[in-house]
Design an enzyme around this catalytic site. Sequence first.
Site, short mmCIF file in Angstrom:
data_model
loop_
_atom_site.label_atom_id
_atom_site.label_comp_id
_atom_site.label_asym_id
_atom_site.label_seq_id
_atom_site.Cartn_x
_atom_site.Cartn_y
_atom_site.Cartn_z
N SER A 68 0.80 -1.22 0.00
CA SER A 68 0.00 0.00 0.00
C SER A 68 0.83 1.27 0.00
CB SER A 68 -0.95 0.00 1.20
OG SER A 68 -0.23 -0.17 2.40
N HIS B 195 -5.05 -3.35 -2.94
CA HIS B 195 -4.66 -2.38 -3.97
C HIS B 195 -4.43 -3.01 -5.34
CE1 HIS B 195 -4.31 0.87 -1.04
NE2 HIS B 195 -3.88 -0.08 -0.22
N LYS C 70 -11.48 0.81 -2.48
CA LYS C 70 -10.36 1.41 -3.23
C LYS C 70 -10.74 1.45 -4.71
CE LYS C 70 -7.52 -0.14 0.60
NZ LYS C 70 -7.90 0.94 1.50
C1 LIG Z 1 -3.20 -3.50 2.11
C2 LIG Z 1 -4.42 -3.07 2.84
N1 LIG Z 1 -5.15 -3.99 3.48
C3 LIG Z 1 -6.27 -3.67 4.16
C4 LIG Z 1 -6.70 -2.37 4.22
C5 LIG Z 1 -7.93 -2.04 5.00
O1 LIG Z 1 -9.02 -1.96 4.15
P1 LIG Z 1 -10.28 -1.08 4.56
O2 LIG Z 1 -9.91 0.33 4.24
O3 LIG Z 1 -11.39 -1.62 3.72
O4 LIG Z 1 -10.50 -1.28 6.01
C6 LIG Z 1 -6.01 -1.38 3.54
C7 LIG Z 1 -6.50 0.01 3.54
O5 LIG Z 1 -6.12 0.92 4.06
C8 LIG Z 1 -4.82 -1.72 2.85
O6 LIG Z 1 -4.09 -0.79 2.25
#
Ligand SMILES: Cc1ncc(COP(=O)(O)O)c(C=O)c1O
Length: 408
Positions: free
Chosen positions: A188, A216, A248
């Site tokens: 991310s 992502h 996203k």
């Molecule tokens: C790699 C990754 N996993 C999980 C999440 C969490 O997802 P959510 O925003 O739906 O809680 C994010 C988001 O920030 C992320 O970047």
Amino acid sequence: MAPERPDLRARARQLREDRDARLLRRHRRTVLRRDGMRCEVEDGGGSRWLLNFCGNDYLGLSQHFAVSGALQDAAATDGVGSGGSHLVCGHHARHAALEREIADWLQVPAALVLGSGFAANLAVLQALLGDDDVCVQDRLNHASLIDAARLAGCRLRRYPHADAPGALRQLRTLPDTAAILATDGVFSMDGDVAPLRELAVVARVQQALLYVDDAHGIGVRGPDGRGSVAEARLDVEAVPLQLVTLGKALGGYGAVLAGDADLIAHLAETARPYVYTTALPPAQAAASLAAVRLARHEHWRRERLAALVQRFRTRALGQGLDLMASDTPIQPLRCGDNATALALSAALDAAGFWVTAIRPPTVPEGQARLRITLSAAHADADVDALIDALARARDAVPAQDPAAAVQA
Ligand SMILES: Cc1ncc(COP(=O)(O)O)c(C=O)c1O
């Protein structure tokens, strides 16, 4: 005798002051209106418009009329809330339809809608691992995966970033326990892609379950936008569970776990972040269903995004900007110390661009950066204008002296 406990308010104040001194304070900025990639934000007593280059709406679906229309239609008939948790009375046909669509898209037997990606990661590790088990993770995995391992109570072993032999070494240290090998698909904050084929081999020889958080990658990579796992040509045998986030590239909110039917059925009955929480609003599931259909079939969005990524990189590197290696819409610019990241972000802001400075603990100490993100909804001219503003900001912001950088 009265106990002498630390005062938590005083502690919070002190920690805040410490963050201030280290340039680590964080601020929310309030969006008043969005129009494509332009946002009107609160500014002092008034407001102004900024061009957003730090969101995750990679395909430009969050304001698509078919997606918001689906949400409005469903809310008109079903209301705004689900009214309960899934196992009591909150599970709706719209959740089931979204699960079927995603399972079909990813070519896996089953899927499960959860409230968020964060909750989904907690759910997977908590439901599948116990105290004696191990979760082996990339050092740069998302915070929710790290926290998930802590919640599960299992042993957590981390390997150097994108280092499949490192993962193998960690698994070998605990040969007799149940094991999950967990990795982000696309990282991310770095934008690079995990070595999924190598990790799949490691998982297979070590009889560990490979879990890929593709928050992502989904919608953006792979055939029909099926994500990093499909791009690596791995099936459900190799990756029995993967995470799709809906907030996203799919432009909405929530998450879906997709994969093996037995695992999904177990999660649906036992994962605490699934069982003990209100189900996602059915209207939100309807919006995501519309978004998935667009993401699957409108290939031009991915092509447009790839062309913008290429344009951005060519021009930024031509200007000598210090980009990290990435071919995804996440294009981080190295800054190093917090002061430089904040100064560059402020200079961009003054020029009308919104790129938040990313600092520790979101990234390791000394690796502050601008996490620039691109969307199919950006225009070529937007990207060109950003590059000009970045080059001007870089020339205007003095490099920090290394001692200050270490302190910050
Ligand atoms: C790699 C990754 N996993 C999980 C999440 C969490 O997802 P959510 O925003 O739906 O809680 C994010 C988001 O920030 C992320 O970047």
